[in-house]
Design a protein around this motif. Sequence first.
Motif, PDB file in Angstrom:
ATOM      1  N   MET B   1       0.849  -1.206   0.000  1.00  0.00           N
ATOM      2  CA  MET B   1       0.000   0.000   0.000  1.00  0.00           C
ATOM      3  C   MET B   1       0.878   1.247   0.000  1.00  0.00           C
ATOM      4  SD  MET B   1      -2.946   0.859   2.713  1.00  0.00           S
ATOM      5  CE  MET B   1      -3.327   2.508   3.174  1.00  0.00           C
ATOM      6  N   LEU B   2       1.857   1.319   0.871  1.00  0.00           N
ATOM      7  CA  LEU B   2       2.778   2.454   0.824  1.00  0.00           C
ATOM      8  C   LEU B   2       3.871   2.181  -0.184  1.00  0.00           C
ATOM      9  CD1 LEU B   2       3.308   3.527   4.526  1.00  0.00           C
ATOM     10  CD2 LEU B   2       2.017   4.657   2.716  1.00  0.00           C
ATOM     11  N   LYS B   3       4.126   3.150  -0.973  1.00  0.00           N
ATOM     12  CA  LYS B   3       5.106   2.914  -2.018  1.00  0.00           C
ATOM     13  C   LYS B   3       5.824   4.224  -2.271  1.00  0.00           C
ATOM     14  CE  LYS B   3       5.327   1.182  -6.758  1.00  0.00           C
ATOM     15  NZ  LYS B   3       5.910  -0.164  -6.798  1.00  0.00           N
ATOM     16  N   ILE B   4       7.038   4.308  -1.771  1.00  0.00           N
ATOM     17  CA  ILE B   4       7.826   5.520  -2.002  1.00  0.00           C
ATOM     18  C   ILE B   4       8.843   5.212  -3.072  1.00  0.00           C
ATOM     19  CG2 ILE B   4       9.348   7.226  -0.949  1.00  0.00           C
ATOM     20  CD1 ILE B   4       8.153   6.396   1.744  1.00  0.00           C
ATOM     21  N   ILE B  70      -0.124   7.456  -0.055  1.00  0.00           N
ATOM     22  CA  ILE B  70      -1.084   6.373  -0.304  1.00  0.00           C
ATOM     23  C   ILE B  70      -1.567   6.465  -1.744  1.00  0.00           C
ATOM     24  CG2 ILE B  70      -3.293   5.374   0.401  1.00  0.00           C
ATOM     25  CD1 ILE B  70      -2.864   6.986   3.074  1.00  0.00           C
ATOM     26  N   ASP B  71      -1.445   5.411  -2.484  1.00  0.00           N
ATOM     27  CA  ASP B  71      -1.963   5.428  -3.856  1.00  0.00           C
ATOM     28  C   ASP B  71      -3.455   5.664  -3.804  1.00  0.00           C
ATOM     29  OD1 ASP B  71      -2.858   4.960  -6.406  1.00  0.00           O
ATOM     30  OD2 ASP B  71      -1.298   3.447  -6.787  1.00  0.00           O
ATOM     31  N   TYR B  72      -3.920   6.600  -4.610  1.00  0.00           N
ATOM     32  CA  TYR B  72      -5.313   6.995  -4.437  1.00  0.00           C
ATOM     33  C   TYR B  72      -6.306   5.948  -4.911  1.00  0.00           C
ATOM     34  CZ  TYR B  72      -5.639   8.671  -9.332  1.00  0.00           C
ATOM     35  OH  TYR B  72      -5.666   8.781 -10.688  1.00  0.00           O
ATOM     36  N   VAL B  73      -5.774   4.867  -5.492  1.00  0.00           N
ATOM     37  CA  VAL B  73      -6.691   3.786  -5.841  1.00  0.00           C
ATOM     38  C   VAL B  73      -7.348   3.227  -4.582  1.00  0.00           C
ATOM     39  CG1 VAL B  73      -4.999   1.905  -5.703  1.00  0.00           C
ATOM     40  CG2 VAL B  73      -6.930   1.742  -7.292  1.00  0.00           C
ATOM     41  N   ALA B 359      -6.106  18.789  -0.197  1.00  0.00           N
ATOM     42  CA  ALA B 359      -5.053  19.197  -1.118  1.00  0.00           C
ATOM     43  C   ALA B 359      -4.088  18.045  -1.361  1.00  0.00           C
ATOM     44  CB  ALA B 359      -4.315  20.417  -0.557  1.00  0.00           C
ATOM     45  N   GLY B 360      -3.858  17.241  -0.321  1.00  0.00           N
ATOM     46  CA  GLY B 360      -2.997  16.062  -0.452  1.00  0.00           C
ATOM     47  C   GLY B 360      -3.548  15.105  -1.492  1.00  0.00           C
ATOM     48  N   VAL B 361      -4.847  14.908  -1.463  1.00  0.00           N
ATOM     49  CA  VAL B 361      -5.475  14.038  -2.466  1.00  0.00           C
ATOM     50  C   VAL B 361      -5.255  14.610  -3.871  1.00  0.00           C
ATOM     51  CG1 VAL B 361      -7.671  13.081  -3.263  1.00  0.00           C
ATOM     52  CG2 VAL B 361      -7.175  13.201  -0.813  1.00  0.00           C
ATOM     53  N   ARG B 368       0.578  11.086  -9.440  1.00  0.00           N
ATOM     54  CA  ARG B 368       0.491   9.743 -10.024  1.00  0.00           C
ATOM     55  C   ARG B 368      -0.134   9.734 -11.407  1.00  0.00           C
ATOM     56  NH1 ARG B 368       1.490   6.498  -5.350  1.00  0.00           N
ATOM     57  NH2 ARG B 368       1.153   7.854  -3.563  1.00  0.00           N
ATOM     58  N   ARG B 369      -0.146  10.887 -12.090  1.00  0.00           N
ATOM     59  CA  ARG B 369      -0.856  10.930 -13.357  1.00  0.00           C
ATOM     60  C   ARG B 369      -0.206  10.060 -14.427  1.00  0.00           C
ATOM     61  NH1 ARG B 369       2.002  15.663 -12.871  1.00  0.00           N
ATOM     62  NH2 ARG B 369       3.108  16.442 -14.714  1.00  0.00           N
TER      63      ARG B 369
END
Lengths: 587, 374
Positions: B1-4, B70-73, B359-361, B368-369
Amino acid sequence: MFEKRIKIATWVVIAIFVLLGVRIWHLQIINGDKYRLMSENNRLRIIKTPAPRGIIFDRNNIPLVKNIPVFSVSINPENISLIDRGALAEILAISVDEINDKFDKKDNSSFVPIKLKQGLGFVEVSKIEARKSDFPGLFVETEIGREYIYGKTGGHVIGYLGKITPDQIKNPELKNFPPDALIGQWGIEALYDSSLRGTPGERIIEVDAIGRELRLVQHRQAVKGNDIILSIDINIQHAVEESFGEKAGSLVAVKPSTGEILALESLPSFDPNLFASGVMSADWRALIEDKKKPMLNRALQSQYPPGSTFKIITAIAALEEKVITPEAKVYCSGGISFGKWTFGCWKKGGHGSVNLHKALVESCDVYFYEVGKRLGIDRIHKYATSLGLGQPTGVSLYPIKERSGLIPSTIWKKEKRKQQWYLGETYNASIGQGYVTTTPVQMAVMLASVLNGGNVYTPTFIKDATPNLVRSFKISDATSRLVKEALSGVVNEAGGTARSAHSSITIIGGKTGTAQVVSKGKEAGGRFNDHAWFVAFAPVENPEIAMTVFVEHGGHGGATAAPIAKKAIEAYFKKPKTEQQKQNAKN
Amino acid sequence: MLKIDRRLIKNFDWVTFGLILAITLIGIATIYSATRLPVEGMDGSQPDFYLKQMLWLCISIIALFAVVMIDYVWFYRLAYIFYAIGLILLIAVLIAGKSSLGAQRWLNLGFIAFQPSEFFRLAFIMAFSSYLVNKNLYERIPLSCVFVFGIIPLFLIILQPDLGTGILLISLFVILSVMRGLSRKIITLAVIVSLISIPFLGHIFWENMKDYQKNRLIAFADPEVDPSGIGYHINQSKVAIGSGSFIGKGYLKGTQGPLRFLPEKHTDFIFSVFSEEWGFLGSMALFSLYIVLFLRGLDTAKKAKDEFGKLVATGIVSMFFIYFLVNTGMTLGIMPVVGVPLPFMSYGGTALLSNFVAAGVLINIRTRRFELFY
């Protein structure tokens, strides 16, 4: 599709920004100055600090008034919903209706305090202060009011302060005054208001939205009003008030050489302290409706036949016109007949042979009928009017309108009554009866001018004011001396009608008079009794004071009015100073 | 889930982050000025609103980076759960809410009090977006959709009552529906229907409104009537802004705020305080920051790699913009007094946090575009 609508959205956002920008431009650039001013007005408040009023002194520098703080209670309108109106009415001692009226007025702005009560004293204020926490937004303000040290004494002259009236506020000089300002409304207080008033100080303070004072921005001290030294002598006033007792009437005393008024009392008087803080309407009505008319200035406003005091005029006219010599005698048998009428002398048995001196001393009517007949009414009219009668003296005492009295003449009778003049009317006029009427102040001015050799001055209340000479009507020294001697005889010789005015302190001269009250029956001492006059002066050689005493229903002048004059004159010469007065003078 | 990964750092939307950070710092400076003591050396000390706001800013920045990571998926997958939680919180606040100004909006968790509506509006955007992704709204709007995303939340908000959030929800519902491709026919129909129903809805709203809210509307419609001095407050706001003139009175030189002529000077009326001190120039500069923020957000929506991202980005930008418009419109006296804060400027910790999260979202979506679904 999405991209197209995003594009539209972008333009919508830009368009709305332009709109907001235009609005800001409109507020800040176009109306910026206006709003800058409004924001200054918001935060700066100008508070006028009342100027101490000038003190009014009597001629001996005794202060007659004191400046005292008077308090008023106001409330901030934003707090009125929190107020228990019943409890508030109780501590202010006003009715709940009155509070409702003031609170629910339509034109109440939400930021201008509502004045609830004016003219509170220390005791009431301390009561309110003690319970202030129960009434948020309630506050007490201080104004400068007056305490009239001598109360009723001199009340008619000194006058009082009162709330500015709606009419007065229209006056351009007064238009910047707050609606509850206290200004002079009567007497000297009103007449010299602009001089006594001084210049209010100004405190410019910064306040916040709830009106809390944050800082002083600018301060200008109030400038005290000018003091006024009156020509009146409070000791005379006091003596007069005391010796009148319950009787109604007036006394006017002037300084013959200048016209300065040394005393002016009108009794019953009113206590200006009642008005000092804005009079309650009930007290005011009580004064206005009082049958004894305390608000009437009897010295300026009551006019009655002067009676025998008018014989002074007749005597002077006769001597100056040489219709009789001082030594020539007229026989008085108690009356003279004229046609079907008989004109009696007050002394039923008659005076026998009388010369001018005796005629004045004993007030023989018949003597004056005779010289009056020789003079004719028009010559009497000339002397009377030249010496100040029949016209207002010009004394000003706001808001009193002085009456002018009446000195008849053949022309007057033709014009006003459309009738010819009859000899009988001359008889009456010669002894100050009939059509002749005068006011006490006129008689004082007349006597003063007889004593000073014929100079008629406008009476003034200001000490050492430049005398305002109305007319100089030369009376010969011989006539003047003869009349003075005779008037001295009235008081000091056996048979004089005013022996009761004889004084051991100074030599008083005078003349009694009686204004007949037209009535159906006479009851002794009652309200149908005649009015008593007495004109007096002292000392006989070189007079310093000339006065008129008028006692309503006082009977014979010698009995009631003369003792009052004597007391007044003695008060003038004694000038006793009480400890209290010395104390006041120092302060 | 976390991915840096490096791409996350490389593509991070520093522009949006920089803009909101700048606006927030300007806000803190203005809060300081608005709440300062009117006279130096007066009794009392400088209220610590500005310090609290700084603390909240730190928390908000941390939250923002957490959200970005967090990936917004996941937001797509958990959207309905968020939404359900949001609705439950709204119900909870009605039952156990803390009252402020007569409206129940606050929920006290002991250590912190927050407004569920602040969480709810973001949950709403996500849930409604994830719903719309799978629906073709071209022909019609299903009744269930109107019910679940329209009537139920609006009903709960009206009960509070919270006029600001109510306006926001209706607007978001319309905007997102339109952006998802509602046909012109339906849009036209909706406009007609809503025009007809405004009096009816208005009536319901009116009946539920507290007196102070009614007074605000009355005051806006006719400042002369002014039942409770609201017209006076609008006027004082205009005085504050107008008196700023071209270059302003200068920082810490404004008078309307510290002297309390402005109500809510550090929250709802913060723009008036800013504009008084910085004038036309400052106001335009501040507006420039906002306009870039909004246009950047719309650009994010355009460039988002999927439908969900596009809709969520649109919703968040719309939310910021609506609050901005309603707030500044109020201070400028061209809109009724609706108590909404100016995003990022107004004092308020949880509001700042929720705006930073939103704003974070937005940053998340932009960052991630280029990524593909894994």
